[in-house]
Design a protein around this motif. Structure first.
Motif, PDB file in Angstrom:
ATOM      1  N   UNK A  39       0.830  -1.198   0.000  1.00  0.00           N
ATOM      2  CA  UNK A  39       0.000   0.000   0.000  1.00  0.00           C
ATOM      3  C   UNK A  39       0.867   1.252   0.000  1.00  0.00           C
ATOM      4  N   UNK A  40       0.353   2.332  -0.582  1.00  0.00           N
ATOM      5  CA  UNK A  40       1.101   3.589  -0.540  1.00  0.00           C
ATOM      6  C   UNK A  40       1.290   4.067   0.894  1.00  0.00           C
ATOM      7  N   UNK A  41       2.426   4.636   1.186  1.00  0.00           N
ATOM      8  CA  UNK A  41       2.752   5.078   2.555  1.00  0.00           C
ATOM      9  C   UNK A  41       1.744   6.084   3.101  1.00  0.00           C
ATOM     10  N   UNK A  42       1.204   6.956   2.265  1.00  0.00           N
ATOM     11  CA  UNK A  42       0.272   7.967   2.765  1.00  0.00           C
ATOM     12  C   UNK A  42      -1.053   7.349   3.228  1.00  0.00           C
ATOM     13  N   UNK A  43      -1.417   6.176   2.715  1.00  0.00           N
ATOM     14  CA  UNK A  43      -2.658   5.538   3.155  1.00  0.00           C
ATOM     15  C   UNK A  43      -2.470   4.714   4.424  1.00  0.00           C
ATOM     16  N   UNK A  44      -1.242   4.465   4.837  1.00  0.00           N
ATOM     17  CA  UNK A  44      -0.987   3.662   6.031  1.00  0.00           C
ATOM     18  C   UNK A  44      -1.333   4.400   7.316  1.00  0.00           C
ATOM     19  N   UNK A  45      -1.392   5.713   7.277  1.00  0.00           N
ATOM     20  CA  UNK A  45      -1.689   6.488   8.477  1.00  0.00           C
ATOM     21  C   UNK A  45      -3.089   6.235   9.012  1.00  0.00           C
ATOM     22  N   UNK A  46      -4.071   6.116   8.139  1.00  0.00           N
ATOM     23  CA  UNK A  46      -5.461   5.916   8.551  1.00  0.00           C
ATOM     24  C   UNK A  46      -5.850   4.440   8.604  1.00  0.00           C
ATOM     25  N   UNK A  47      -5.055   3.550   8.069  1.00  0.00           N
ATOM     26  CA  UNK A  47      -5.413   2.133   7.986  1.00  0.00           C
ATOM     27  C   UNK A  47      -5.664   1.493   9.345  1.00  0.00           C
ATOM     28  N   UNK A  48      -4.798   1.680  10.350  1.00  0.00           N
ATOM     29  CA  UNK A  48      -5.086   1.065  11.655  1.00  0.00           C
ATOM     30  C   UNK A  48      -6.408   1.533  12.263  1.00  0.00           C
ATOM     31  N   UNK A  49      -6.715   2.820  12.133  1.00  0.00           N
ATOM     32  CA  UNK A  49      -7.972   3.342  12.674  1.00  0.00           C
ATOM     33  C   UNK A  49      -9.161   2.750  11.923  1.00  0.00           C
ATOM     34  N   UNK A  50      -9.067   2.647  10.629  1.00  0.00           N
ATOM     35  CA  UNK A  50     -10.155   2.067   9.839  1.00  0.00           C
ATOM     36  C   UNK A  50     -10.360   0.595  10.185  1.00  0.00           C
ATOM     37  N   UNK A  51      -9.274  -0.149  10.374  1.00  0.00           N
ATOM     38  CA  UNK A  51      -9.392  -1.549  10.759  1.00  0.00           C
ATOM     39  C   UNK A  51     -10.046  -1.700  12.126  1.00  0.00           C
ATOM     40  N   UNK A  52      -9.667  -0.855  13.071  1.00  0.00           N
ATOM     41  CA  UNK A  52     -10.281  -0.906  14.397  1.00  0.00           C
ATOM     42  C   UNK A  52     -11.771  -0.597  14.330  1.00  0.00           C
ATOM     43  N   UNK A  53     -12.147   0.397  13.560  1.00  0.00           N
ATOM     44  CA  UNK A  53     -13.566   0.722  13.408  1.00  0.00           C
ATOM     45  C   UNK A  53     -14.326  -0.455  12.810  1.00  0.00           C
ATOM     46  N   UNK A  54     -13.712  -1.114  11.835  1.00  0.00           N
ATOM     47  CA  UNK A  54     -14.338  -2.278  11.200  1.00  0.00           C
ATOM     48  C   UNK A  54     -14.490  -3.431  12.193  1.00  0.00           C
ATOM     49  N   UNK A  55     -13.459  -3.682  12.980  1.00  0.00           N
ATOM     50  CA  UNK A  55     -13.498  -4.776  13.963  1.00  0.00           C
ATOM     51  C   UNK A  55     -14.522  -4.473  15.047  1.00  0.00           C
ATOM     52  N   UNK A  56     -14.569  -3.230  15.509  1.00  0.00           N
ATOM     53  CA  UNK A  56     -15.533  -2.859  16.560  1.00  0.00           C
ATOM     54  C   UNK A  56     -16.972  -2.981  16.094  1.00  0.00           C
ATOM     55  N   UNK A  57     -17.210  -2.894  14.780  1.00  0.00           N
ATOM     56  CA  UNK A  57     -18.577  -2.979  14.259  1.00  0.00           C
ATOM     57  C   UNK A  57     -19.059  -4.428  14.143  1.00  0.00           C
ATOM     58  N   UNK A  58     -18.182  -5.398  14.353  1.00  0.00           N
ATOM     59  CA  UNK A  58     -18.570  -6.811  14.271  1.00  0.00           C
ATOM     60  C   UNK A  58     -19.411  -7.158  15.496  1.00  0.00           C
TER      61      UNK A  58
END
Length: 90
Positions: A54-73
């Motif tokens: 993945x491009x380096x600039x998209x890695x900044x928000x990726x952990x937060x997006x993954x956490x939001x996705x996991x919390x919605x399960x």
């Protein structure tokens, strides 16, 4: 002078005996710890985002997006992440 050396030797010996007894007690506690009851319902994942294509600039928000996705399960009570690099930088 000899008396001081004897007192020092006895003090160091007692310190080593006490330290070894504490070590044995800690080791015994670790060996008798019930690991199965401690991990019921816990899932741990180690992700290396820096290894992705993945491009380096998209890695900044990726952990937060993954956490939001996991919390919605449904059934997930909580989720957290830890960045080891920030802990090592201190």
């Amino acid at each position: 002078m000899q008396r001081l050396l004897v007192v020092t030797q006895i003090s160091v010996s007692l310190l080593l005996v006490v330290g070894s007894l504490l070590f044995v007690r800690s080791f015994r506690n670790l060996m008798t710890f019930d690991r199965e009851s401690a991990k019921d319902g816990i899932t741990v994942a180690f992700l290396g985002f820096w290894q992705s294509d993945l491009p380096r600039e998209s890695l900044g928000e990726l952990p937060k997006e993954l956490l939001d996705e996991i919390r919605s399960v449904p059934g997930v009570l909580s989720a957290a992440n830890h960045d080891q690099r920030s802990a090592l930088a201190r």
